[in-house]
Write a protein that holds these residues in place. Structure first.
Motif, PDB file in Angstrom:
ATOM      1  N   TYR A  15      -1.116  -8.466  -2.950  1.00  0.00           N
ATOM      2  CA  TYR A  15      -0.058  -8.126  -3.918  1.00  0.00           C
ATOM      3  C   TYR A  15      -0.690  -7.502  -5.167  1.00  0.00           C
ATOM      4  N   PRO A  16      -0.524  -6.201  -5.337  1.00  0.00           N
ATOM      5  CA  PRO A  16      -1.080  -5.577  -6.537  1.00  0.00           C
ATOM      6  C   PRO A  16      -0.124  -5.749  -7.710  1.00  0.00           C
ATOM      7  N   LEU A  17      -0.609  -6.400  -8.764  1.00  0.00           N
ATOM      8  CA  LEU A  17       0.253  -6.709  -9.920  1.00  0.00           C
ATOM      9  C   LEU A  17       0.262  -5.506 -10.866  1.00  0.00           C
ATOM     10  N   GLN A  18       1.070  -4.536 -10.488  1.00  0.00           N
ATOM     11  CA  GLN A  18       1.141  -3.315 -11.280  1.00  0.00           C
ATOM     12  C   GLN A  18       2.483  -2.631 -11.031  1.00  0.00           C
ATOM     13  N   THR A  19       2.836  -1.690 -11.888  1.00  0.00           N
ATOM     14  CA  THR A  19       4.056  -0.907 -11.698  1.00  0.00           C
ATOM     15  C   THR A  19       3.681   0.456 -11.125  1.00  0.00           C
ATOM     16  N   PHE A  20       4.360   0.836 -10.062  1.00  0.00           N
ATOM     17  CA  PHE A  20       4.021   2.064  -9.354  1.00  0.00           C
ATOM     18  C   PHE A  20       5.195   3.037  -9.338  1.00  0.00           C
ATOM     19  N   SER A  21       4.935   4.259  -9.760  1.00  0.00           N
ATOM     20  CA  SER A  21       5.902   5.340  -9.564  1.00  0.00           C
ATOM     21  C   SER A  21       5.129   6.498  -8.950  1.00  0.00           C
ATOM     22  N   LYS A  22       5.742   7.165  -8.010  1.00  0.00           N
ATOM     23  CA  LYS A  22       5.019   8.267  -7.347  1.00  0.00           C
ATOM     24  C   LYS A  22       4.624   9.351  -8.343  1.00  0.00           C
ATOM     25  N   SER A  23       5.450   9.546  -9.364  1.00  0.00           N
ATOM     26  CA  SER A  23       5.190  10.644 -10.297  1.00  0.00           C
ATOM     27  C   SER A  23       4.226  10.272 -11.423  1.00  0.00           C
ATOM     28  N   LYS A  24       3.649   9.086 -11.371  1.00  0.00           N
ATOM     29  CA  LYS A  24       2.715   8.677 -12.443  1.00  0.00           C
ATOM     30  C   LYS A  24       1.383   8.260 -11.821  1.00  0.00           C
ATOM     31  N   ASP A  25       0.314   8.999 -12.140  1.00  0.00           N
ATOM     32  CA  ASP A  25      -1.023   8.637 -11.679  1.00  0.00           C
ATOM     33  C   ASP A  25      -1.481   7.338 -12.335  1.00  0.00           C
ATOM     34  N   LEU A  26      -2.395   6.667 -11.677  1.00  0.00           N
ATOM     35  CA  LEU A  26      -2.842   5.357 -12.155  1.00  0.00           C
ATOM     36  C   LEU A  26      -4.361   5.258 -12.128  1.00  0.00           C
ATOM     37  N   ASN A  27      -4.904   4.475 -13.050  1.00  0.00           N
ATOM     38  CA  ASN A  27      -6.307   4.081 -12.951  1.00  0.00           C
ATOM     39  C   ASN A  27      -6.347   2.806 -12.100  1.00  0.00           C
ATOM     40  N   TYR A  28      -6.734   2.959 -10.834  1.00  0.00           N
ATOM     41  CA  TYR A  28      -6.641   1.827  -9.904  1.00  0.00           C
ATOM     42  C   TYR A  28      -7.627   0.706 -10.224  1.00  0.00           C
ATOM     43  N   SER A  29      -8.691   1.033 -10.974  1.00  0.00           N
ATOM     44  CA  SER A  29      -9.752   0.034 -11.134  1.00  0.00           C
ATOM     45  C   SER A  29      -9.292  -1.176 -11.945  1.00  0.00           C
ATOM     46  N   ASN A  30      -8.184  -1.048 -12.649  1.00  0.00           N
ATOM     47  CA  ASN A  30      -7.743  -2.177 -13.472  1.00  0.00           C
ATOM     48  C   ASN A  30      -6.665  -3.038 -12.820  1.00  0.00           C
ATOM     49  N   ILE A  31      -6.300  -2.716 -11.587  1.00  0.00           N
ATOM     50  CA  ILE A  31      -5.176  -3.449 -11.000  1.00  0.00           C
ATOM     51  C   ILE A  31      -5.621  -4.815 -10.482  1.00  0.00           C
ATOM     52  N   PRO A  32      -4.986  -5.889 -10.954  1.00  0.00           N
ATOM     53  CA  PRO A  32      -5.296  -7.207 -10.387  1.00  0.00           C
ATOM     54  C   PRO A  32      -4.639  -7.319  -9.007  1.00  0.00           C
ATOM     55  N   ILE A  33      -5.425  -7.732  -8.015  1.00  0.00           N
ATOM     56  CA  ILE A  33      -4.871  -7.919  -6.674  1.00  0.00           C
ATOM     57  C   ILE A  33      -4.756  -9.422  -6.409  1.00  0.00           C
ATOM     58  N   CYS A  34      -3.542  -9.868  -6.137  1.00  0.00           N
ATOM     59  CA  CYS A  34      -3.317 -11.280  -5.826  1.00  0.00           C
ATOM     60  C   CYS A  34      -3.440 -11.454  -4.318  1.00  0.00           C
ATOM     61  N   ILE A  35      -4.437 -12.211  -3.912  1.00  0.00           N
ATOM     62  CA  ILE A  35      -4.683 -12.354  -2.470  1.00  0.00           C
ATOM     63  C   ILE A  35      -4.380 -13.775  -1.999  1.00  0.00           C
ATOM     64  N   GLU A  36      -3.961 -13.859  -0.745  1.00  0.00           N
ATOM     65  CA  GLU A  36      -3.676 -15.153  -0.113  1.00  0.00           C
ATOM     66  C   GLU A  36      -3.817 -14.922   1.384  1.00  0.00           C
ATOM     67  N   SER A  37      -4.300 -15.920   2.114  1.00  0.00           N
ATOM     68  CA  SER A  37      -4.338 -15.763   3.565  1.00  0.00           C
ATOM     69  C   SER A  37      -4.195 -17.106   4.248  1.00  0.00           C
TER      70      SER A  37
END
Lengths: 248, 248
Positions: free
Chosen positions: A102-124
């Protein structure tokens, strides 16, 4: 090299494809996308049954479709993840190993992002898979957090409040100032500083304004200025909550 | 060289003193501050009647004290300004020339600021004084806007919404995630991107989330998760406003 396939072409799917496509140590196998592609080097499939071998499959579809999509997968015992903030991993069909990315970020196709700062919430479901999710997060340059379902639901709620609701307050302010022939840009330095502030101060400490100092004259004036009934209600409820919190 | 004196040592007065103290082309004459000083080079007076000759006097006190303070000034026909978003310039005693120097920013003593980005909303009774206010804004490196009282009141209201209310949403989110043993820092990249987005997209276009797509299941779940009555009400009203706006 971790082989990843992505299922879905909404905002999250679109950005995860870009993220994996540009990451060393990830082999982007396939993208299940019925309508969309933006790079000929990405192999797109438009039938779930056509998905080939990968190590990890990431389902990026609406919450209510996760179960259905996972049922239609024609392979077993692979690691299948979803990206939802509000869905337990067991929404995924148990014929495969299950988890969450689960990437804790807001995504819009028309807005580029700096991916390196996205917190990823993982569970398995399985401990070994958690290690794989950590490696996957590292390979794409993101910071991972081991988050259980209860925590993830709360993070999702907090994300709605900090992002969706905040953005709505921005659009409401835009509407108000434009009605007085003012450009929304005049508010942007203030908006920027509002966020800069919480990187230095606790938001509780950064709180200012008429409700914080219980200035009832200004609050009454503002409620009168707002003509829309819901806008009045919104002003009133947040002001009351601030007053209650700071005990004036 | 414009000679400026500042009256008041609250958050705005404190930061204006710093701004003028560090600006070329401004001579900071005196600071009326009964309790505070942070630099021996600044001449502090603690009686209004002790204020000496300046070209511009800026009153930075609470809205309801502007009138009283301006009455107590012992000089005439000087340019006297206030910094309030919600007060007409004629709150200032008419024995002096009157105007407004309203910096549209959030100020806390404990948070340093980049002053060059602050929009200054200027207004004056006399046209010549408006020119002086433009020069003053330029000398301190700020962008000025000629704003009338109606516009200024609306800007102030919009500032409350974008800053105070947004900050309150941040503190509410902090409370929610900390109750689940999570660090508020995990939300900061999202908060940062929320603001980055509106520098590229119109906030109306940037709106995402369950209310935007009218996902009633998630909205119900979130309202159940919020135990506090006001928090529930807040979630409901903003969600309803988003739904209404986007017509789902």
């Amino acid at each position: 090299m971790i082989k990843v396939s992505v299922i879905g072409s909404g905002n999250v799917g679109f950005h995860l494809i870009k993220l994996f496509h540009n990451s060393k140590g990830i082999e982007l196998c396939e993208w299940y996308s019925r309508t969309l592609n933006f790079d000929k080097r990405i192999k797109v499939v438009n039938e779930l049954s056509n998905l080939n071998q990968a190590d990890v499959y990431i389902i990026c579809v609406s919450d209510e479709s996760i179960s259905k999509v996972s049922n239609e997968l024609t392979f077993n015992e692979k690691l299948v993840l979803h990206t939802s903030g509000s869905t337990p991993f067991d929404a995924i069909n148990k014929k495969n190993r299950r988890g969450v990315f689960y990437p804790l970020q807001t995504f819009s196709k028309s807005k580029d992002l700096n991916y390196s700062n996205i917190p990823i919430c993982i569970e398995s479901e399985d401990k070994n898979d958690l290690e794989l999710l950590k490696i996957l997060s590292n390979k794409v340059g993101c910071k991972f957090y081991e988050i259980n379902f209860e925590q993830r639901k709360t993070l999702h709620l907090a994300a709605i409040i900090t992002n969706n609701f905040t953005n709505f307050l921005f659009s409401l302010s835009k509407e108000l100032v434009e009605a007085k022939d003012l450009d929304f840009d005049i508010l942007k330095p203030l908006i920027k500083e509002t966020v800069n502030k919480i990187h230095k101060l606790d938001p509780n400490e950064a709180q200012t304004g008429p409700a914080r100092r219980n200035d009832s004259n200004i609050m009454k004036t503002h409620q009168k200025m707002l003509i829309d009934k819901n806008q009045k209600k919104l002003y009133k409820i947040i002001s009351e909550m601030i007053i209650e919190k700071y005990g004036n």
